[in-house]
Design a protein around this motif. Sequence first.
Motif, mmCIF file in Angstrom:
data_model
loop_
_atom_site.group_PDB
_atom_site.id
_atom_site.type_symbol
_atom_site.label_atom_id
_atom_site.label_comp_id
_atom_site.label_asym_id
_atom_site.label_seq_id
_atom_site.Cartn_x
_atom_site.Cartn_y
_atom_site.Cartn_z
ATOM 1 N N PRO A 1 11.853 -49.031 36.228
ATOM 2 C CA PRO A 1 10.645 -49.629 36.813
ATOM 3 C C PRO A 1 9.387 -49.367 35.968
ATOM 4 O O PRO A 1 8.397 -50.073 36.110
ATOM 5 C CB PRO A 1 10.540 -48.943 38.176
ATOM 6 C CG PRO A 1 11.947 -48.571 38.510
ATOM 7 C CD PRO A 1 12.555 -48.192 37.202
ATOM 8 N N ASN A 2 9.415 -48.353 35.103
ATOM 9 C CA ASN A 2 8.268 -48.075 34.261
ATOM 10 C C ASN A 2 8.290 -48.847 32.950
ATOM 11 O O ASN A 2 7.406 -48.671 32.112
ATOM 12 C CB ASN A 2 8.220 -46.571 33.926
ATOM 13 C CG ASN A 2 7.946 -45.717 35.154
ATOM 14 O OD1 ASN A 2 7.254 -46.151 36.058
ATOM 15 N ND2 ASN A 2 8.497 -44.515 35.158
ATOM 16 N N GLU A 3 9.314 -49.682 32.765
ATOM 17 C CA GLU A 3 9.499 -50.362 31.484
ATOM 18 C C GLU A 3 8.288 -51.212 31.105
ATOM 19 O O GLU A 3 7.837 -51.199 29.956
ATOM 20 C CB GLU A 3 10.752 -51.246 31.546
ATOM 21 C CG GLU A 3 11.157 -51.831 30.210
ATOM 22 C CD GLU A 3 11.990 -50.875 29.380
ATOM 23 O OE1 GLU A 3 12.408 -51.263 28.281
ATOM 24 O OE2 GLU A 3 12.221 -49.734 29.830
ATOM 25 N N VAL A 4 7.748 -51.945 32.047
ATOM 26 C CA VAL A 4 6.607 -52.825 31.744
ATOM 27 C C VAL A 4 5.385 -52.011 31.351
ATOM 28 O O VAL A 4 4.718 -52.302 30.346
ATOM 29 C CB VAL A 4 6.291 -53.721 32.956
ATOM 30 C CG1 VAL A 4 5.016 -54.526 32.687
ATOM 31 C CG2 VAL A 4 7.459 -54.664 33.245
ATOM 32 N N ALA A 5 5.104 -50.954 32.129
ATOM 33 C CA ALA A 5 3.948 -50.116 31.827
ATOM 34 C C ALA A 5 4.129 -49.374 30.507
ATOM 35 O O ALA A 5 3.193 -49.253 29.709
ATOM 36 C CB ALA A 5 3.712 -49.115 32.965
ATOM 37 N N LEU A 6 5.354 -48.877 30.274
ATOM 38 C CA LEU A 6 5.634 -48.167 29.033
ATOM 39 C C LEU A 6 5.479 -49.105 27.843
ATOM 40 O O LEU A 6 4.878 -48.746 26.827
ATOM 41 C CB LEU A 6 7.043 -47.585 29.065
ATOM 42 C CG LEU A 6 7.509 -46.866 27.788
ATOM 43 C CD1 LEU A 6 6.591 -45.704 27.457
ATOM 44 C CD2 LEU A 6 8.950 -46.382 27.956
ATOM 45 N N THR A 7 6.010 -50.307 27.962
ATOM 46 C CA THR A 7 5.890 -51.283 26.887
ATOM 47 C C THR A 7 4.427 -51.595 26.596
ATOM 48 O O THR A 7 4.012 -51.680 25.434
ATOM 49 C CB THR A 7 6.634 -52.581 27.243
ATOM 50 O OG1 THR A 7 8.017 -52.295 27.458
ATOM 51 C CG2 THR A 7 6.499 -53.613 26.139
ATOM 52 N N ALA A 8 3.649 -51.729 27.653
ATOM 53 C CA ALA A 8 2.218 -52.026 27.477
ATOM 54 C C ALA A 8 1.514 -50.895 26.739
ATOM 55 O O ALA A 8 0.666 -51.135 25.864
ATOM 56 C CB ALA A 8 1.564 -52.277 28.833
ATOM 57 N N ASP A 9 1.869 -49.655 27.094
ATOM 58 C CA ASP A 9 1.241 -48.508 26.426
ATOM 59 C C ASP A 9 1.663 -48.417 24.963
ATOM 60 O O ASP A 9 0.855 -48.069 24.093
ATOM 61 C CB ASP A 9 1.604 -47.215 27.155
ATOM 62 C CG ASP A 9 0.752 -46.994 28.397
ATOM 63 O OD1 ASP A 9 -0.070 -47.881 28.707
ATOM 64 O OD2 ASP A 9 0.910 -45.943 29.051
ATOM 65 N N ILE A 10 2.930 -48.717 24.687
ATOM 66 C CA ILE A 10 3.400 -48.683 23.306
ATOM 67 C C ILE A 10 2.668 -49.726 22.469
ATOM 68 O O ILE A 10 2.207 -49.452 21.348
ATOM 69 C CB ILE A 10 4.920 -48.917 23.240
ATOM 70 C CG1 ILE A 10 5.662 -47.711 23.833
ATOM 71 C CG2 ILE A 10 5.386 -49.181 21.804
ATOM 72 C CD1 ILE A 10 7.158 -47.920 23.967
ATOM 73 N N ILE A 11 2.539 -50.923 23.008
ATOM 74 C CA ILE A 11 1.839 -51.987 22.285
ATOM 75 C C ILE A 11 0.377 -51.625 22.082
ATOM 76 O O ILE A 11 -0.198 -51.851 21.004
ATOM 77 C CB ILE A 11 1.976 -53.327 23.045
ATOM 78 C CG1 ILE A 11 3.443 -53.789 23.019
ATOM 79 C CG2 ILE A 11 1.075 -54.384 22.430
ATOM 80 C CD1 ILE A 11 3.709 -55.012 23.862
ATOM 81 N N ALA A 12 -0.231 -51.031 23.109
ATOM 82 C CA ALA A 12 -1.648 -50.645 22.997
ATOM 83 C C ALA A 12 -1.843 -49.593 21.913
ATOM 84 O O ALA A 12 -2.777 -49.675 21.104
ATOM 85 C CB ALA A 12 -2.151 -50.132 24.344
#
Length: 247
Positions: free
Chosen positions: A6-17
């Motif tokens: 469930p944290n995949e979207v948030a984690l991906t966003a942080d990695i991209i940021a």
Amino acid sequence: MARGRPNEVALTADIIALASQYGRYGYRRIAALLRDAGWAVNVKRVERIWRREGLKVSQKQPKKGRLWLNDGSCIRLRPEHPNHVWSYDFVESRTHDGRKFRMLNVVDEFTRECLTIRIDRKLNFTAVIDVLTDLFILRGVPGHVRSDNGPEFIAKAVRGWIDAVGAKTAFIEPGSPWENGYCESFNSKLRDELLNGEIFYSLAEARVVIEAWRVHYNIVRPHSSLGYRPPAPEAIHLLSRGDCCVS
């Protein structure tokens, strides 16, 4: 469904940021920053997302060879503890109007901490002595001071002054196995991660932006040779009390 999905979207966003903010960092360094920010994530998961999103670091600068002896050994003064060996060197850049400015960088080779960056249009051996004087007062006299042997350092005043205060000089003579690899490595990161991507409209702006990068380098930026920890994370406590060092 795997745990943590469930944290995949948030984690991906942080990695991209983070990849956008620190364009020269690879996924291992990004993973270290994520863990510092509270993510319980391993390098493999970050790598998977990194590759899935098509993130990459552009081609690195070519590596410089070391100076080796005929028997294959490399003689070098190795730092053994903080304040054992400092090295310093010059880096040059320009403001938007095309005018040159110079940076005098001083690095503790053991901790990898950048002790100061002095910035001015012109810097000579007098500036070296002034900078080292301030650092000696703040941090004590190091065991050795290593530097290039370019025109700025040939002056006997620099050698004599360093010797007089109790430190030993480790100048790099032509054809000698001494090298200034620690400071050269720092200089390349400064240029690669900041100078190549910034436009400075004034010398004052350059001083502010470069000093902010130096603080980030010391207390936040993961360093691969330090197990992806920053060189001087304890400096956070000094900053929180309002203490600072003037460069």
